[in-house]
Motif scaffolding. Structure first.
Motif, PDB file in Angstrom:
ATOM      1  N   UNK A  63       0.840  -1.207   0.000  1.00 22.99           N
ATOM      2  CA  UNK A  63       0.000   0.000   0.000  1.00 22.99           C
ATOM      3  C   UNK A  63       0.873   1.255   0.000  1.00 22.99           C
ATOM      4  N   UNK A  64       0.333   2.302  -0.593  1.00 28.52           N
ATOM      5  CA  UNK A  64       1.056   3.572  -0.679  1.00 28.52           C
ATOM      6  C   UNK A  64       0.378   4.569   0.248  1.00 28.52           C
ATOM      7  N   UNK A  65       1.090   4.931   1.309  1.00 24.65           N
ATOM      8  CA  UNK A  65       0.549   5.845   2.315  1.00 24.65           C
ATOM      9  C   UNK A  65       1.565   6.944   2.601  1.00 24.65           C
ATOM     10  N   UNK A  66       1.691   7.909   1.692  1.00 24.17           N
ATOM     11  CA  UNK A  66       2.664   8.985   1.910  1.00 24.17           C
ATOM     12  C   UNK A  66       2.305   9.839   3.118  1.00 24.17           C
ATOM     13  N   UNK A  99       3.199  10.727  -7.158  1.00 29.28           N
ATOM     14  CA  UNK A  99       2.532  11.582  -6.179  1.00 29.28           C
ATOM     15  C   UNK A  99       2.203  12.912  -6.850  1.00 29.28           C
ATOM     16  N   UNK A 100       0.947  13.331  -6.741  1.00 30.52           N
ATOM     17  CA  UNK A 100       0.494  14.582  -7.356  1.00 30.52           C
ATOM     18  C   UNK A 100       0.103  15.586  -6.278  1.00 30.52           C
ATOM     19  N   UNK A 101       0.596  16.800  -6.441  1.00 28.90           N
ATOM     20  CA  UNK A 101       0.193  17.869  -5.532  1.00 28.90           C
ATOM     21  C   UNK A 101      -1.223  18.331  -5.840  1.00 28.90           C
ATOM     22  N   UNK A 102      -1.961  18.698  -4.816  1.00 33.23           N
ATOM     23  CA  UNK A 102      -3.266  19.334  -5.079  1.00 33.23           C
ATOM     24  C   UNK A 102      -3.035  20.740  -5.633  1.00 33.23           C
ATOM     25  N   UNK A 103      -4.053  21.290  -6.269  1.00 30.77           N
ATOM     26  CA  UNK A 103      -3.901  22.625  -6.852  1.00 30.77           C
ATOM     27  C   UNK A 103      -3.637  23.667  -5.784  1.00 30.77           C
ATOM     28  N   UNK A 104      -4.328  23.531  -4.666  1.00 29.20           N
ATOM     29  CA  UNK A 104      -4.111  24.445  -3.551  1.00 29.20           C
ATOM     30  C   UNK A 104      -4.005  23.621  -2.279  1.00 29.20           C
ATOM     31  N   UNK A 105      -3.130  24.066  -1.421  1.00 28.64           N
ATOM     32  CA  UNK A 105      -3.019  23.331  -0.160  1.00 28.64           C
ATOM     33  C   UNK A 105      -2.438  24.232   0.920  1.00 28.64           C
ATOM     34  N   UNK A 106      -2.794  23.908   2.127  1.00 28.41           N
ATOM     35  CA  UNK A 106      -2.230  24.577   3.303  1.00 28.41           C
ATOM     36  C   UNK A 106      -2.213  23.544   4.417  1.00 28.41           C
ATOM     37  N   UNK A 107      -1.111  23.428   5.100  1.00 28.05           N
ATOM     38  CA  UNK A 107      -0.962  22.433   6.151  1.00 28.05           C
ATOM     39  C   UNK A 107       0.493  22.047   6.277  1.00 28.05           C
ATOM     40  N   UNK A 108       0.781  21.124   7.160  1.00 28.65           N
ATOM     41  CA  UNK A 108       2.181  20.745   7.359  1.00 28.65           C
ATOM     42  C   UNK A 108       2.509  19.317   6.935  1.00 28.65           C
ATOM     43  N   UNK A 109       1.488  18.551   6.479  1.00 28.26           N
ATOM     44  CA  UNK A 109       1.733  17.165   6.099  1.00 28.26           C
ATOM     45  C   UNK A 109       0.868  16.808   4.899  1.00 28.26           C
ATOM     46  N   UNK A 110       1.511  16.213   3.889  1.00 25.01           N
ATOM     47  CA  UNK A 110       0.797  15.747   2.707  1.00 25.01           C
ATOM     48  C   UNK A 110       0.509  14.259   2.847  1.00 25.01           C
ATOM     49  N   UNK A 111      -0.753  13.899   2.716  1.00 18.51           N
ATOM     50  CA  UNK A 111      -1.178  12.509   2.808  1.00 18.51           C
ATOM     51  C   UNK A 111      -2.037  12.175   1.599  1.00 18.51           C
ATOM     52  N   UNK A 112      -2.386  10.901   1.454  1.00 17.21           N
ATOM     53  CA  UNK A 112      -3.173  10.483   0.302  1.00 17.21           C
ATOM     54  C   UNK A 112      -4.609  10.991   0.403  1.00 17.21           C
ATOM     55  N   UNK A 113      -5.090  11.575  -0.679  1.00 19.21           N
ATOM     56  CA  UNK A 113      -6.498  11.943  -0.798  1.00 19.21           C
ATOM     57  C   UNK A 113      -7.242  10.814  -1.504  1.00 19.21           C
ATOM     58  N   UNK A 114      -6.774  10.482  -2.699  1.00 21.20           N
ATOM     59  CA  UNK A 114      -7.327   9.317  -3.400  1.00 21.20           C
ATOM     60  C   UNK A 114      -6.249   8.739  -4.319  1.00 21.20           C
ATOM     61  N   UNK A 115      -6.386   7.446  -4.603  1.00 21.44           N
ATOM     62  CA  UNK A 115      -5.407   6.744  -5.422  1.00 21.44           C
ATOM     63  C   UNK A 115      -6.099   6.059  -6.583  1.00 21.44           C
ATOM     64  N   UNK A 121      -1.212   8.816  -6.824  1.00 19.15           N
ATOM     65  CA  UNK A 121      -1.809   9.251  -5.563  1.00 19.15           C
ATOM     66  C   UNK A 121      -1.958  10.769  -5.593  1.00 19.15           C
ATOM     67  N   UNK A 122      -3.198  11.221  -5.514  1.00 16.67           N
ATOM     68  CA  UNK A 122      -3.445  12.654  -5.366  1.00 16.67           C
ATOM     69  C   UNK A 122      -3.323  12.986  -3.887  1.00 16.67           C
ATOM     70  N   UNK A 123      -2.428  13.904  -3.588  1.00 12.89           N
ATOM     71  CA  UNK A 123      -2.164  14.271  -2.204  1.00 12.89           C
ATOM     72  C   UNK A 123      -3.130  15.343  -1.717  1.00 12.89           C
ATOM     73  N   UNK A 124      -3.280  15.400  -0.434  1.00 12.22           N
ATOM     74  CA  UNK A 124      -3.977  16.508   0.207  1.00 12.22           C
ATOM     75  C   UNK A 124      -3.170  16.923   1.432  1.00 12.22           C
ATOM     76  N   UNK A 125      -3.259  18.164   1.771  1.00 10.38           N
ATOM     77  CA  UNK A 125      -2.529  18.677   2.922  1.00 10.38           C
ATOM     78  C   UNK A 125      -3.414  18.681   4.155  1.00 10.38           C
ATOM     79  N   UNK A 126      -2.851  18.251   5.256  1.00  8.39           N
ATOM     80  CA  UNK A 126      -3.547  18.305   6.537  1.00  8.39           C
ATOM     81  C   UNK A 126      -2.644  19.019   7.537  1.00  8.39           C
ATOM     82  N   UNK A 127      -3.264  19.552   8.534  1.00 13.21           N
ATOM     83  CA  UNK A 127      -2.516  20.203   9.604  1.00 13.21           C
ATOM     84  C   UNK A 127      -2.564  19.282  10.815  1.00 13.21           C
TER      85      UNK A 127
END
Length: 729
Positions: free
Chosen positions: A448-451, A479-495, A504-510
């Motif tokens: 599994x891919x869990x960045x 790994x793909x960056x989201x168009x906009x993001x704010x946070x300190x950690x990039x994790x998987x949004x959907x694969x 894997x499209x990433x999303x940022x979380x705080x």
């Protein structure tokens, strides 16, 4: 000098690194370039390395990151051999082995180096060679009367190896990834069953619920243990180490899983029960509340030591032994320096640089794994950049670096070091591969891919790009960056997966991050001399050197300056002392002084003694073992003391007699007897590493080609009463 270096390090590390085509550190520039054929050239002021295009690659904004991944593969290629050699085996002649050698300066296979390397990911890159290496370190028994194996080998080491060191169970940490081969899996389970039983018999202490033995990998005694253990390693044989106990826990967990797979429900339940009890004991005895960290080791009587090691802490987190708030706290409270995280803390001001005051990339990779599990972005980024920097600065994956400068050698006279260093050291190579596969791309053991990628690394890895890619032999991960993001950690949004390609499209979380601890003092105080105890009336007059913290029978007694008076009892009273500096950091302990009556029983075996009172007693042997040097060999004398006292069942106590330079007490065991009971003591044979068939090739000392050897010059039997309810002194 140290303050100047530290200030320079802080200056050099300010700001997030934008390492695209090189990096700067302490006035040194390491640059890298790539040609059209994907060949890399890494250059620094003292050298240059050309790295040919490799079969696996990363495609990021950082030529440095991509090139160092290629370099790690090239290092691994050079470590992939058809023969190994070591001066202590077969007179240094080549030994056929389609496996990994340990490094440029270490062309052999060592149990812990290989197992940790495989666990960090080498199982993924060359499973056949990984299995071959592990099988090379698995041995049958050449003594027909001894319990048969197979057993993983404890390599030559402190006081004659196992059971002074008991971390050979790390073998199973690597083996667990390669069980898809049925034949190999069968060998692993046989070895597990035999090894767990043997360690339970000779290394497990039911009183504490822990396994005895040295810290894993930290096996240069004076670097991490009290200086007086340099020529007296019985203390280490009697003590308990965090890292080694976690490895035993993981071996028990694997045994439970494999037993269940074989439908042996009774064995599986037994292993699960032992593992759960061990986890509880580790948390009960190693947690130090005033530091909110797990201690590296404790004495055989439970004496706490104000010393910590990163591998033990990381293994505790990764294994699940440390969970919840304790897991978060112990990693957050472990100090860092700008160059990386030290393998031990606090450092020793009187020891050269090696394990002391050093960064080891493979330990940094385990800290990275722990930080990912806990989602601590600052620590994740810190360990990734530390491993990258070291590899870039010296054109290879070196074994270790000095802590403050990340130098491969710092000249400080008798304290210079690292004392030993080696390019393309296998577990450092594995560490860089883990940084790429796990640390950046989030590839787990199960595929599994869990960045969990800190956003602070986006400028380096992505630059102006929107995606980065890892291309392995059997799959690719983007790994793909989201168009906009704010946070300190990039994790998987959907694969999404198409064939062998995963995107894997990433999303940022705080996440609630914790800042790196950078305020810790570097050194611990130097330990004081041993307390002096003198009988005076109905008490003991205890004299110490200056102001110390006094410990009695494993427990803190309090601050003492000059002298103190303890009540005199019939039971054995053992004392040690520490110094405490202005930061509240304790030194390691002084040698122990024991006061009280010790009965000596001489003569031929069996030996007889009558218990004067009902209670528990401590028993050991005066002995000498001159069959090898203190720091190596395979001939620690291991015996089983059979105690038969009237009115009690037979009690069996393992006794360990490490290599020694003088007559000294062995390890000790605890037995109980009733008042007036006649007790008979018999000394039976035990087991040591010279019994393994593999060591028939050992030419570096006794117990090898000249045959098994498990003997010592045994003199008096030593018996002393223990206080009821006390920790064992």
């Amino acid at each position: 000098m140290l303050s100047v270096l530290l200030a320079a390090a802080i200056t050099a590390s300010t700001g997030a690194p934008a390492w695209h085509d090189g990096l700067d550190w302490h006035g040194v520039h390491a640059g890298i370039s790539r040609d059209a054929q994907d060949n890399y050239t890494l250059a620094w002021p003292y050298g240059q390395r050309v790295i040919a295009a490799q079969p696996l690659r990363t495609d990021t904004a950082s030529v440095l990151f991509d090139g160092l991944f290629a370099m790690a593969q090239d290092d691994l290629r050079q470590d992939s051999v058809t023969a190994i050699r070591d001066g202590a085996f077969d007179q240094g002649q080549p030994i056929p082995c389609h496996c990994f050698e340990t490094g440029l300066k270490w062309p052999y296979v060592w149990t812990r180096d290989l197992a940790y390397s495989i666990d960090l990911g080498l199982w993924r890159f060359d499973p056949a060679r990984s299995r071959n290496g592990l099988m090379f370190k698995l041995s049958d028994v050449r003594v027909p009367a001894a319990p048969q194996g197979p057993y993983p080998m404890q390599d030559t080491g402190s006081g004659g190896s196992w059971p002074i060191s008991t971390d050979r169970v790390v073998w199973f940490l690597g083996a667990r990834h390669l069980l898809d081969d049925p034949t190999f899996a069968g060998d692993v389970y046989k070895a597990l069953d035999a090894t767990v039983a043997q360690d339970r018999q000779y290394a497990f202490d039911a009183t504490f619920g822990l396994y005895r033995g040295e810290t894993s990998f930290l096996d240069w005694r004076e670097q991490t243990y009290p200086a007086w253990t340099a020529d007296e390693v019985t203390f280490i044989a009697q003590s308990y180490a965090l890292s080694t106990n976690v490895l035993h826990y993981q071996a028990l967990q694997l045994a439970a899983t494999m037993a269940a797979q074989r439908h042996d429900t009774r064995a599986a339940a037994g292993y699960r029960s032992q593992a759960a009890a061990l986890k509880s004991a580790i948390n009960a005895h190693f947690w130090r509340a005033d530091r909110a960290m797990y201690m590296s080791y404790i004495g055989g009587d439970g004496t706490p030591y104000d010393t910590y090691d990163l591998l033990g802490i990381a293994l505790a987190i990764d294994s699940g032994v440390a969970d919840g708030q304790r897991a978060q706290q112990t990693l957050a409270n472990y100090p860092t320096w700008p160059a990386g995280s030290p393998v031990i803390w606090p450092e020793r001001s009187d020891q050269p640089i090696y394990h002391n005051r050093a960064i080891w990339p493979f330990v940094s990779a385990y800290a990275l794994r722990a930080a990912r599990k806990l989602e601590q972005p600052a620590r994740i980024a810190h360990e990734i950049t530390s491993v990258m920097r070291g590899a870039a600065l010296y054109g290879s994956n070196m074994e270790n670096y000095e802590l403050l400068t990340q130098g491969q050698h710092v000249d400080e006279g008798p304290l210079s070091g690292p004392v030993v260093n080696s390019p393309r050291q296998l577990w450092s190579v594995a560490a860089y591969l883990a940084v790429v596969t796990e640390g950046v791309f989030g590839l787990g053991e199960d595929g599994r891919v869990e960045p969990k990628l800190p956003t602070s690394l986006v400028p380096m890895l992505f630059g102006q790009r929107t995606s980065i890619t890892l291309k392995l032999a059997d799959r690719s991960i983007t790994l793909q960056l989201p168009k906009k993001y704010a946070g300190n950690l990039l994790v998987a949004d959907r694969s999404t997966t198409h064939g062998t390609a995963t995107t894997v499209l990433l999303k940022a979380v705080q996440v609630k991050d914790v800042p790196l601890r950078t305020d810790a003092p570097l050194y611990a105080p130097v330990a004081p001399p041993a307390p002096i105890a003198r009988a005076e009336g109905d008490g003991w007059q205890v004299t110490v050197d200056g102001k110390v913290q006094l410990y009695v029978n494993g427990r803190r007694h309090g601050n003492v300056e000059g002298s103190d008076r303890l009540a005199r009892q019939a039971d054995l009273t053992c004392m040690s002392a520490t110094r405490v500096d202005a930061y509240g950091i304790e030194s390691l302990h002084s040698p122990t002084t024991c006061a009280g009556e010790v009965v000596k029983v001489a003569g031929h075996w069996p030996r007889n003694w009558t218990a004067p009172a009902t209670g528990d007693y401590r028993v050991s042997l005066d002995y000498a073992n001159n069959h090898g040097p203190i720091n190596t060999g395979i001939t620690a004398a291991v015996k089983m003391l059979h105690v038969r006292c009237d009115g009690s069942d037979e009690q069996q106590l393992p006794i360990v007699m490490p290599h020694s330079v003088r007559m000294q007490p062995s390890s000790w065991g605890r037995f109980s007897a009733r008042a007036g009971a006649a007790c008979r003591f018999d000394l039976g044979d035990g087991f040591n590493m010279s019994y393994l068939a593999h060591f028939a090739h050992y030419t570096g000392g006794s117990g090898g080609t000249d045959g098994p050897l498990n003997q010592a010059d045994v003199r008096d039997l030593l018996i002393a009463p223990l206080a009821a309810g006390d920790a064992i002194p």
